[in-house]
Enzyme design. Sequence first.
Site, PDB file in Angstrom:
ATOM      1  N   ASP A  42       0.852  -1.193   0.047  1.00 28.44           N
ATOM      2  CA  ASP A  42      -0.113  -0.007   0.063  1.00 28.44           C
ATOM      3  C   ASP A  42       0.736   1.225  -0.056  1.00 28.44           C
ATOM      4  O   ASP A  42       0.327   2.358  -0.011  1.00 28.44           O
ATOM      5  CB  ASP A  42      -0.956  -0.068   1.089  1.00 28.44           C
ATOM      6  CG  ASP A  42      -0.243  -0.119   2.384  1.00 28.44           C
ATOM      7  OD1 ASP A  42       1.080   0.009   2.535  1.00 28.44           O
ATOM      8  OD2 ASP A  42      -0.869   0.087   3.700  1.00 28.44           O
ATOM      9  N   GLU A  44       3.466   1.927   2.169  1.00 27.42           N
ATOM     10  CA  GLU A  44       3.787   2.476   3.563  1.00 27.42           C
ATOM     11  C   GLU A  44       5.163   2.124   3.521  1.00 27.42           C
ATOM     12  O   GLU A  44       5.680   1.027   3.227  1.00 27.42           O
ATOM     13  CB  GLU A  44       2.913   1.845   4.705  1.00 27.42           C
ATOM     14  CG  GLU A  44       1.595   2.218   4.852  1.00 27.42           C
ATOM     15  CD  GLU A  44       0.921   1.471   6.123  1.00 27.42           C
ATOM     16  OE1 GLU A  44       1.623   0.765   6.679  1.00 27.42           O
ATOM     17  OE2 GLU A  44      -0.327   1.724   6.550  1.00 27.42           O
ATOM     18  N   ARG A 101      10.597  26.658   4.676  1.00 32.29           N
ATOM     19  CA  ARG A 101       9.916  27.815   3.748  1.00 32.29           C
ATOM     20  C   ARG A 101       8.499  28.117   4.592  1.00 32.29           C
ATOM     21  O   ARG A 101       8.207  29.343   4.470  1.00 32.29           O
ATOM     22  CB  ARG A 101       9.718  27.743   2.540  1.00 32.29           C
ATOM     23  CG  ARG A 101      10.883  27.700   1.665  1.00 32.29           C
ATOM     24  CD  ARG A 101      10.595  27.373   0.163  1.00 32.29           C
ATOM     25  NE  ARG A 101      10.215  25.954  -0.034  1.00 32.29           N
ATOM     26  CZ  ARG A 101      10.057  25.596  -1.367  1.00 32.29           C
ATOM     27  NH1 ARG A 101       9.984  26.654  -2.409  1.00 32.29           N
ATOM     28  NH2 ARG A 101       9.759  24.174  -1.416  1.00 32.29           N
ATOM     29  N   HIS A 135      16.577  27.678   5.338  1.00 33.30           N
ATOM     30  CA  HIS A 135      15.989  28.644   4.590  1.00 33.30           C
ATOM     31  C   HIS A 135      15.526  29.821   5.537  1.00 33.30           C
ATOM     32  O   HIS A 135      15.387  30.931   5.335  1.00 33.30           O
ATOM     33  CB  HIS A 135      14.661  28.175   3.916  1.00 33.30           C
ATOM     34  CG  HIS A 135      13.945  29.213   3.219  1.00 33.30           C
ATOM     35  ND1 HIS A 135      14.442  29.684   1.959  1.00 33.30           N
ATOM     36  CD2 HIS A 135      12.718  30.025   3.418  1.00 33.30           C
ATOM     37  CE1 HIS A 135      13.681  30.641   1.548  1.00 33.30           C
ATOM     38  NE2 HIS A 135      12.523  30.706   2.320  1.00 33.30           N
ATOM     39  N   ASP A 174      15.986  37.956  -2.593  1.00 28.80           N
ATOM     40  CA  ASP A 174      14.945  38.010  -1.770  1.00 28.80           C
ATOM     41  C   ASP A 174      15.531  38.836  -0.533  1.00 28.80           C
ATOM     42  O   ASP A 174      16.640  38.521   0.171  1.00 28.80           O
ATOM     43  CB  ASP A 174      14.470  36.650  -1.406  1.00 28.80           C
ATOM     44  CG  ASP A 174      13.356  36.779  -0.617  1.00 28.80           C
ATOM     45  OD1 ASP A 174      13.178  37.551   0.564  1.00 28.80           O
ATOM     46  OD2 ASP A 174      12.208  36.027  -1.118  1.00 28.80           O
ATOM     47  N   LYS A 197      10.592  42.270  -4.325  1.00 21.81           N
ATOM     48  CA  LYS A 197       9.726  41.730  -5.221  1.00 21.81           C
ATOM     49  C   LYS A 197       8.742  41.291  -4.334  1.00 21.81           C
ATOM     50  O   LYS A 197       8.540  41.655  -3.045  1.00 21.81           O
ATOM     51  CB  LYS A 197      10.134  40.255  -5.710  1.00 21.81           C
ATOM     52  CG  LYS A 197      10.872  39.398  -4.712  1.00 21.81           C
ATOM     53  CD  LYS A 197      11.556  38.143  -5.130  1.00 21.81           C
ATOM     54  CE  LYS A 197      11.785  36.981  -4.230  1.00 21.81           C
ATOM     55  NZ  LYS A 197      12.433  36.055  -4.643  1.00 21.81           N
ATOM     56  N   ARG A 199       5.060  38.096  -4.075  1.00 21.73           N
ATOM     57  CA  ARG A 199       4.637  37.020  -4.436  1.00 21.73           C
ATOM     58  C   ARG A 199       3.205  36.768  -4.591  1.00 21.73           C
ATOM     59  O   ARG A 199       2.550  36.696  -3.751  1.00 21.73           O
ATOM     60  CB  ARG A 199       5.372  35.695  -3.148  1.00 21.73           C
ATOM     61  CG  ARG A 199       6.912  35.655  -3.336  1.00 21.73           C
ATOM     62  CD  ARG A 199       7.263  34.440  -2.456  1.00 21.73           C
ATOM     63  NE  ARG A 199       8.545  34.294  -2.388  1.00 21.73           N
ATOM     64  CZ  ARG A 199       9.272  33.541  -2.972  1.00 21.73           C
ATOM     65  NH1 ARG A 199       8.589  32.999  -4.205  1.00 21.73           N
ATOM     66  NH2 ARG A 199      10.374  33.441  -3.130  1.00 21.73           N
ATOM     67  N   ASP A 223      21.623  32.854  -3.387  1.00 22.56           N
ATOM     68  CA  ASP A 223      20.563  32.312  -2.614  1.00 22.56           C
ATOM     69  C   ASP A 223      20.731  30.987  -1.927  1.00 22.56           C
ATOM     70  O   ASP A 223      21.680  30.227  -1.977  1.00 22.56           O
ATOM     71  CB  ASP A 223      19.434  32.266  -3.897  1.00 22.56           C
ATOM     72  CG  ASP A 223      17.865  32.346  -3.424  1.00 22.56           C
ATOM     73  OD1 ASP A 223      17.659  32.559  -2.092  1.00 22.56           O
ATOM     74  OD2 ASP A 223      17.117  32.277  -4.042  1.00 22.56           O
ATOM     75  N   THR A 231      12.978  32.220  -9.437  1.00 21.21           N
ATOM     76  CA  THR A 231      13.568  33.106  -8.878  1.00 21.21           C
ATOM     77  C   THR A 231      14.917  33.789  -9.310  1.00 21.21           C
ATOM     78  O   THR A 231      15.029  34.756  -9.522  1.00 21.21           O
ATOM     79  CB  THR A 231      13.608  32.766  -7.425  1.00 21.21           C
ATOM     80  OG1 THR A 231      12.381  32.730  -6.753  1.00 21.21           O
ATOM     81  CG2 THR A 231      14.260  34.028  -6.435  1.00 21.21           C
TER      82      THR A 231
END
Length: 308
Positions: A42, A44, A101, A135, A174, A197, A199, A223, A231
């Site tokens: 299944d 798992e 994020r 991040h 950013d 910028k 979003r 980044d 981006t």
Amino acid sequence: MSPARSLPLKLISGSSHRALAADLAGELNVALEVADIGAFADGEIRLHIETDVRGAVVVIVQPTCPPVDEHLMTLALMVDAARAAGAAQVIAIVPYFGYARQEQRGRVGEARSAQVAARLLSAVGVDHLITLDLHAPALESAFPMPATLLRADELFLPQVKGWAISDVVVVTPDAGGLKRAQRYALALSAPLAVIAKHRPSADAAVVVEVLGDVRHRTCLIVDDMASTGRTLANAAEALKQRGAREIHAIYTHAVMAPGATETLSAAPLGRLLTSDSVPVPKYARLEVVRTAPLLASSVRSLVQPADD
């Protein structure tokens, strides 16, 4: 977590990045153990740690790159299995920490998925987390367990200095990456530019303005990751329109969703530099630096393998 210098070390690879785990084993001069990981009919996850980990410090290598849910759950199950088998301590090496994020609620009804992922790993028994270029660095305070937040600066800066590019401007695509870009600008004795910028959606960003003088300059975009590639591509287009002479880019995690390579190929980008924090797709223009030496140094600060 205090250093455990008299305990044996067992390094175990998860399913997401066995090449990195093997490289780390070489740096640490220890054997690499690979868990038996499969699935039931299944879907798992089914796994078994076959090596004896009783009384050992178990180090599990498992970046939670796509498919993020599968790799996060696999990591949680590996930690639980190691604990049940008698591990004295468990260190999770998660160079790319998925869900980072989503560390704050932008509106009522949104989940703080980063905190949920961190609490899950703590609940199953992670004593210490090692990650790279998180991040949202502020997330460290939300981790229930001690965490080592490594920076990729020392991996990338020697490579960039070897490019011998001149008249450099470091650019953050950013505002959230401003502190990271400031470190690079300081190390390279370069000015800083910021791309403002907004979003309209989770995976889309529209450039509003470039703050800083980039005309006739060599721009280095810094980044933490490339997912869709948009981006970086949009940032490069904005810099080109404002007269940049050359545009290069550094990003720590090459998450690279489908179509990202094509997006970056079409952008006015020169050199591209990333790390092997996640499995990196083959792309001729991409330069890749090893993370194993940096990760090994962090592991040594926590535990020294016992003598045979």
